[in-house]
Motif scaffolding. Sequence first.
Motif, PDB file in Angstrom:
ATOM      1  N   ARG A  12       1.021  -1.036   0.133  1.00  0.00           N
ATOM      2  CA  ARG A  12       0.029   0.046  -0.068  1.00  0.00           C
ATOM      3  C   ARG A  12       0.901   1.149   0.067  1.00  0.00           C
ATOM      4  O   ARG A  12       1.828   1.231   0.565  1.00  0.00           O
ATOM      5  CB  ARG A  12      -0.900  -0.038   1.304  1.00  0.00           C
ATOM      6  N   ARG A  18      -2.239   7.659   1.205  1.00  0.00           N
ATOM      7  CA  ARG A  18      -3.457   6.914   0.740  1.00  0.00           C
ATOM      8  C   ARG A  18      -4.545   7.895   0.357  1.00  0.00           C
ATOM      9  O   ARG A  18      -4.666   8.749   0.895  1.00  0.00           O
ATOM     10  CB  ARG A  18      -3.868   5.955   1.865  1.00  0.00           C
TER      11      ARG A  18
ATOM     12  N   SER B  55       2.580   2.841  -6.320  1.00  0.00           N
ATOM     13  CA  SER B  55       2.275   3.919  -5.097  1.00  0.00           C
ATOM     14  C   SER B  55       3.160   4.461  -4.489  1.00  0.00           C
ATOM     15  O   SER B  55       3.121   5.599  -3.906  1.00  0.00           O
ATOM     16  CB  SER B  55       1.529   2.942  -3.979  1.00  0.00           C
ATOM     17  N   GLN B  88      -5.382  -3.223   6.561  1.00  0.00           N
ATOM     18  CA  GLN B  88      -5.515  -2.069   7.015  1.00  0.00           C
ATOM     19  C   GLN B  88      -7.046  -1.570   7.279  1.00  0.00           C
ATOM     20  O   GLN B  88      -8.030  -2.304   6.584  1.00  0.00           O
ATOM     21  CB  GLN B  88      -4.922  -1.106   5.920  1.00  0.00           C
ATOM     22  N   ASP B  90      -8.953   0.392   6.059  1.00  0.00           N
ATOM     23  CA  ASP B  90      -9.680   0.944   5.007  1.00  0.00           C
ATOM     24  C   ASP B  90      -9.607   0.011   3.808  1.00  0.00           C
ATOM     25  O   ASP B  90      -9.958   0.304   2.511  1.00  0.00           O
ATOM     26  CB  ASP B  90      -8.932   2.229   4.155  1.00  0.00           C
ATOM     27  N   GLU B  91      -9.505  -1.406   3.928  1.00  0.00           N
ATOM     28  CA  GLU B  91      -9.511  -2.474   3.046  1.00  0.00           C
ATOM     29  C   GLU B  91     -10.488  -3.142   3.508  1.00  0.00           C
ATOM     30  O   GLU B  91     -11.248  -3.141   4.531  1.00  0.00           O
ATOM     31  CB  GLU B  91      -8.047  -3.321   2.999  1.00  0.00           C
ATOM     32  N   ASP B 108      -2.270   2.432  -8.211  1.00  0.00           N
ATOM     33  CA  ASP B 108      -1.432   1.732  -7.396  1.00  0.00           C
ATOM     34  C   ASP B 108      -1.937   0.175  -7.080  1.00  0.00           C
ATOM     35  O   ASP B 108      -1.329  -0.504  -6.161  1.00  0.00           O
ATOM     36  CB  ASP B 108      -1.468   2.392  -6.047  1.00  0.00           C
ATOM     37  N   TRP B 110      -4.828  -0.933  -5.978  1.00  0.00           N
ATOM     38  CA  TRP B 110      -5.667  -1.298  -4.870  1.00  0.00           C
ATOM     39  C   TRP B 110      -6.905  -0.572  -5.287  1.00  0.00           C
ATOM     40  O   TRP B 110      -7.177   0.603  -4.882  1.00  0.00           O
ATOM     41  CB  TRP B 110      -5.047  -0.797  -3.392  1.00  0.00           C
ATOM     42  N   HIS B 121     -10.398  -0.903  -0.049  1.00  0.00           N
ATOM     43  CA  HIS B 121      -9.488  -1.283  -0.976  1.00  0.00           C
ATOM     44  C   HIS B 121      -9.368  -2.838  -1.292  1.00  0.00           C
ATOM     45  O   HIS B 121      -9.345  -3.302  -0.143  1.00  0.00           O
ATOM     46  CB  HIS B 121      -8.130  -0.567  -0.647  1.00  0.00           C
ATOM     47  N   PRO B 123      -6.864  -5.797  -3.495  1.00  0.00           N
ATOM     48  CA  PRO B 123      -5.887  -5.876  -4.564  1.00  0.00           C
ATOM     49  C   PRO B 123      -6.488  -6.321  -5.853  1.00  0.00           C
ATOM     50  O   PRO B 123      -7.322  -7.341  -6.229  1.00  0.00           O
ATOM     51  CB  PRO B 123      -5.099  -7.231  -4.412  1.00  0.00           C
TER      52      PRO B 123
END
Lengths: 22, 136
Positions: A12, A18, B55, B88, B90-91, B108, B110, B121, B123
Amino acid sequence: SIKNPPQNPPPRPPAEMRKKIG
Amino acid sequence: GPIILDTYRVIADFEKTSKHEIGLHSGDLVEIVEKNPNGWWFCQLESKRGWVPASYLEPLDGPEEAEDADPDYEGELHVTIQAYKAEQEDEISLELGETVEVIHKLLDGWWVVRKGDETGHFPSMFLQNAGKKDKY
């Protein structure tokens, strides 16, 4: 020649880079 | 004529984890040979060539310029071809074979996906396009 990209997801972005959802 | 490659600036140190990747230091300038939508880009740095995470790069010309596609809030149906557990906040965690709506394809790798009330997010390399959403 270009080898295939890694088969694992890339890391990430650094936390401060982000994108927020929404 | 010669092929002009895009130059990007490295924004954070990156330690390589396989021999096909190259390590990066913040401030390095790299030339991009191939941008894979899974978020790994093939680049060259002086005499080294290898894959690096998109990223960790920003375009040298116009770092403020948004390169990502616009979000598509209707969503594009995709099916997960591999499970992933969120690491994370936010995933989103998904099992193999789940159908989701992709609402933002980020360079990136994601992508932002929606499954019911949940958004996060995921993959892109674990997603396969399932065709256009039936609006009716």
